[in-house]
Write an enzyme that holds these catalytic residues in place. Structure first.
Site, PDB file in Angstrom:
ATOM      1  N   HIS A 201       9.450  -8.818  -4.442  1.00 14.18           N
ATOM      2  CA  HIS A 201       8.189  -9.796  -5.000  1.00 14.18           C
ATOM      3  C   HIS A 201       8.187 -10.959  -4.183  1.00 14.18           C
ATOM      4  CE1 HIS A 201       9.059  -7.788  -8.953  1.00 14.18           C
ATOM      5  NE2 HIS A 201       8.237  -7.225  -8.202  1.00 14.18           N
ATOM      6  N   ARG A 308      -7.717   1.031  -0.496  1.00 19.46           N
ATOM      7  CA  ARG A 308      -6.486   1.687  -1.592  1.00 19.46           C
ATOM      8  C   ARG A 308      -6.925   1.497  -2.668  1.00 19.46           C
ATOM      9  NH1 ARG A 308      -2.902  -1.296   2.503  1.00 19.46           N
ATOM     10  NH2 ARG A 308      -1.526   0.258   3.425  1.00 19.46           N
ATOM     11  N   ARG A 344     -10.501   5.247   0.269  1.00 20.13           N
ATOM     12  CA  ARG A 344      -9.388   6.367   0.317  1.00 20.13           C
ATOM     13  C   ARG A 344      -9.335   6.914  -1.203  1.00 20.13           C
ATOM     14  NH1 ARG A 344      -3.348   4.921   2.146  1.00 20.13           N
ATOM     15  NH2 ARG A 344      -3.365   3.950   0.097  1.00 20.13           N
ATOM     16  N   GLU A 444      -0.912  11.263   8.444  1.00 23.33           N
ATOM     17  CA  GLU A 444       0.195  10.516   8.434  1.00 23.33           C
ATOM     18  C   GLU A 444       1.693  11.160   8.160  1.00 23.33           C
ATOM     19  OE1 GLU A 444      -0.609   7.834   4.976  1.00 23.33           O
ATOM     20  OE2 GLU A 444      -1.872   9.239   3.955  1.00 23.33           O
ATOM     21  N   ASN A 467       2.287   3.771   8.929  1.00 23.37           N
ATOM     22  CA  ASN A 467       3.340   3.254   7.634  1.00 23.37           C
ATOM     23  C   ASN A 467       4.250   4.700   7.207  1.00 23.37           C
ATOM     24  OD1 ASN A 467       2.283   1.039   7.855  1.00 23.37           O
ATOM     25  ND2 ASN A 467       1.386   0.923   5.781  1.00 23.37           N
ATOM     26  N   ASP A 468       3.434   5.768   6.911  1.00 19.02           N
ATOM     27  CA  ASP A 468       3.812   7.057   6.471  1.00 19.02           C
ATOM     28  C   ASP A 468       4.587   7.843   7.546  1.00 19.02           C
ATOM     29  OD1 ASP A 468       4.105   6.997   3.905  1.00 19.02           O
ATOM     30  OD2 ASP A 468       2.192   7.026   3.702  1.00 19.02           O
ATOM     31  N   ARG A 478      10.449   4.370   3.826  1.00 23.20           N
ATOM     32  CA  ARG A 478       9.815   3.091   4.064  1.00 23.20           C
ATOM     33  C   ARG A 478      10.240   2.094   3.188  1.00 23.20           C
ATOM     34  NH1 ARG A 478       3.578   4.170   3.182  1.00 23.20           N
ATOM     35  NH2 ARG A 478       3.459   2.365   2.678  1.00 23.20           N
ATOM     36  N   CYS A 515      -4.817   2.617  10.547  1.00 25.18           N
ATOM     37  CA  CYS A 515      -4.742   1.634   9.516  1.00 25.18           C
ATOM     38  C   CYS A 515      -3.377   1.148   8.980  1.00 25.18           C
ATOM     39  CB  CYS A 515      -5.750   2.045   8.460  1.00 25.18           C
ATOM     40  SG  CYS A 515      -5.081   3.752   7.540  1.00 25.18           S
TER      41      CYS A 515
HETATM   42  C1  PEP Z   1      -0.180   4.284   5.845  1.00 23.27           C
HETATM   43  O1  PEP Z   1       0.585   5.304   5.539  1.00 23.27           O
HETATM   44  O2  PEP Z   1      -0.181   3.781   7.256  1.00 23.27           O
HETATM   45  C2  PEP Z   1      -1.086   3.796   5.215  1.00 23.27           C
HETATM   46  C3  PEP Z   1      -2.039   3.165   5.621  1.00 23.27           C
HETATM   47  O3  PEP Z   1      -1.373   4.092   3.827  1.00 23.27           O
HETATM   48  P1  PEP Z   1      -0.147   3.530   2.949  1.00 23.27           P
HETATM   49  O4  PEP Z   1       0.587   2.213   3.363  1.00 23.27           O
HETATM   50  O5  PEP Z   1      -1.387   3.019   1.857  1.00 23.27           O
HETATM   51  O6  PEP Z   1       0.684   4.479   2.489  1.00 23.27           O
HETATM   52 MG    MG Z   2       0.089   6.198   3.893  1.00 23.25          MG
END
Ligand code: PEP
Ligand code: MG
Length: 584
Positions: A201, A308, A344, A444, A467-468, A478, A515
């Site tokens: 947090h 998101r 999304r 992803e 990220n994914d 992650r 993204c």
């Molecule tokens: C990602 O996975 O890179 C992404 C932008 O989506 P999120 O972080 O919302 O899973």
């Molecule tokens: Mg993602």
């Protein structure tokens, strides 16, 4: 010679100031018996404490600065929601009545049992929710046990709101979201906590509030004295003590440099992002709440590359209906005033859990389970209202629809069928929408990145969710602190998948954007441009810095270096080439 304490730098920036050690002892909770005749009075005392806790949090919520991103209010809302939940209200009351015990004790029994439930969860993100339980319970316990009248006012704080904190660096074991907001209001310079990781947090809030922070600085309160002069380097994650003139001069210079750079960056507002060899790059923003749209305009981003929508589903027990979805989307479109908005569809499950039992029981591997488009295709009562709302919003501005976590092409076909049905339904209702609304997919999952050309054939655009993609390619959760040192955006496998996706888009003649967090990190801008990326989407606060990085680049030169990088099989040469194009 200064000494240093190491933690994790989670919010950039530098602070020079004196420490304020927050030594808050947990309220001492003891059990005592309540005579039959006054059990109901005890229940009432408990209900009053809940009421006061609620008032305090509502008061704190109004103190979230307008410039903060949505995370700040979302955390407080979660705590407010918990305060109203039966597990915090009815369960302790039942215990007071059945055990004839004091309210503090009943709440403690309930708190311990809730914490045990969260601790046993496999999902590391859900495990962190036990912090929320503790923060909320502690607030109520303090009210029940406090003899300090200044704590029992509607704002519920004395020390944390005193002007003694102004210009100080807070050192604490851990901070609740409410603490963080309150102290930011008092003009604190930085936060140091002994616990927490990059997703805690404090970390998220400090970034949202723009305050330097270091978390996970173990035993910091044992090593630091109160009112001791220190420097916090939120970039490197260090706290420097026993300062000498030389180090102070160095950091004052860095602070001035940072302010100067911010002034320079502000001058880039409204200017195009064009490289030295004339390549125009689109810089879009990621948002989570409709209110975030204002920040997108402020930095003059080229629209929203990722909206998101999960927040619409959170902190509630029911599902948002079509009109609620539509109202949020229309707000964003209105603020963006003609710039594109990429909405999304819900990416729920795994690290974005919802209340109300949707998504079923927590499974062994939530990230590999029923999440994102899989959940939507399974639960059409949840998905259809969102599809209708996105289509209806498209009548009011340039809307694109984006599908998260595609892994099989059949999912695309299923979505297309549903969209066709929804369009038909809207026509029947006489409602307008954009017949040609672009529908894109997030790449992803490694399977989708490998087969990106298949997806590119059927979609209007692709967006790489690194990220994914990194978590799935490298098999690294992650949100797991234990293994986050392996989370490597520069792993050759990741870069090859990114390149394959960009190429697939180029061959199919459709735009490809990126993204994930990588897009907003200037250390990777040169590399991504060299991979052929011309569309980035990131947190609004990153847009101007990336613009400056883009303007310094020559895509022709970078393309050649990246080609050599991805051709080499020699690990040492790979590392050497990487150094010339990306810093880690
Ligand atoms: C990602 O996975 O890179 C992404 C932008 O989506 P999120 O972080 O919302 O899973
Ligand atoms: Mg993602």
């Amino acid at each position: 010679m200064p000494l240093s304490l190491q933690g994790i730098g989670v919010s950039r920036g530098y602070a020079i100031g004196r420490t304020y050690l927050l030594q808050r002892n947990q309220p001492e909770i003891t059990e005592y018996t309540i005579p039959d005749a006054i059990v109901e009075d005890e229940v009432q005392r408990f209900l009053n404490s809940l009421d006061l806790a609620r008032k305090q949090l509502q008061d704190i919520r109004t103190r979230v600065p307008l410039s903060a991103t949505s995370d700040a209010t979302a955390f407080i809302d979660t705590h407010l929601l918990m305060l109203g939940d039966v597990s915090f209200t009815e369960a302790p009351i039942n215990l007071i009545r059945s055990l004839k015990c004091n309210a503090e004790w009943a709440l403690k029994i309930q708190q311990d049992s809730l914490v045990r439930v969260f601790e046993e969860m496999d999902d590391p993100y859900l495990r962190t929710r036990k912090d929320d339980v503790e923060h909320v319970a502690r607030r109520v316990q303090r009210i029940l046990t406090s003899e300090d009248p200044s704590y029992l006012n509607d704002a519920g704080y004395s020390e944390l709101s005193s002007n003694r904190l102004e210009g100080r660096i807070i050192v604490a074991d851990d901070l609740t979201p409410a603490d963080t907001i309150l102290m930011q209001h008092q003009g604190v310079l930085a936060f140091v906590t002994e616990y927490g990781g990059p997703l805690s947090h404090t970390a998220i809030l400090a970034r949202s509030l723009g305050i330097p922070a270091v978390v996970g600085a173990r035993n910091a309160r044992n090593y630091l004295g109160n009112n001791e002069p220190v420097i916090v380097d939120g970039r490197l994650g260090v706290i420097l003590v026993e300062l000498d003139e030389r180090i102070l001069r160095y950091y004052r210079h860095k602070q001035n440099e940072e302010r100067r750079q911010q002034r320079e960056l502000n001058k880039l507002k409204g200017k195009p992002a064009v490289t030295r060899d004339g390549v125009t790059v689109a810089l879009q923003a990621n948002i989570e709440l409709p209110e975030d749209a204002a920040a997108v305009r402020e930095v003059t981003a080229d629209g929203v590359g990722l909206y998101r929508t999960e927040f619409l589903f959170m902190n509630r027990r029911d599902v948002p209906d079509e009109e609620e979805h539509l109202a949020s989307y229309l707000h964003v479109l209105k603020v963006l005033d003609g710039s594109p908005v990429t909405i999304r569809t819900a990416d729920l499950g795994a690290d974005k859990q919802v209340d109300g039992g949707r998504g079923g029981p927590v499974c062994t591997n939530p990230a590999l389970g029923l999440r994102a488009i899989r959940m939507c295709l399974k639960d059409l009562t949840m998905f259809r209202p969102q599809l209708r709302a996105i289509l209806r919003a498209s009548a009011h501005g340039p809307v694109r629809m984006m599908i998260p976590m595609l892994s099989a092409i059949q999912e695309v076909f299923q979505v297309m069928r549903l969209v066709a049905e929804t369009k038909q339904e809207l026509r029947g209702r006489g409602l307008a929408f954009d017949e040609k609304i672009p529908i894109g997919g997030m790449i992803e999952v490694p399977a989708a990145a490998v087969c990106a050309s298949q997806f590119a054939r059927y979609m209007d655009f692709l967006s790489i969710g690194t990220n994914d993609l990194i978590q799935y390619t490298l098999a690294i959760d992650r949100v797991d602190d234990e293994i986050n040192y392996l989370y490597d955006p520069l792993h050759p496998a990741v870069l090859m998948l990114v390149r394959n996706t960009i190429r697939a888009g180029q061959r199919a003649g459709i735009p490809v954007s990126l993204c994930g967090e990588m897009a907003g990190d200037p250390r990777y801008t040169r590399l991504l441009l060299g991979l052929g990326l011309t569309q980035f989407s990131m947190h609004p606060t990153g847009v101007l810095e990336i613009k400056r990085a883009v303007q310094d680049c020559h895509v022709g030169e970078l393309t050649q270096t990246v080609q050599r990088l991805l051709q080499t099989t020699d690990a040492a040469k790979y590392a050497e080439l990487l150094k010339t194009i990306a810093q880690n």
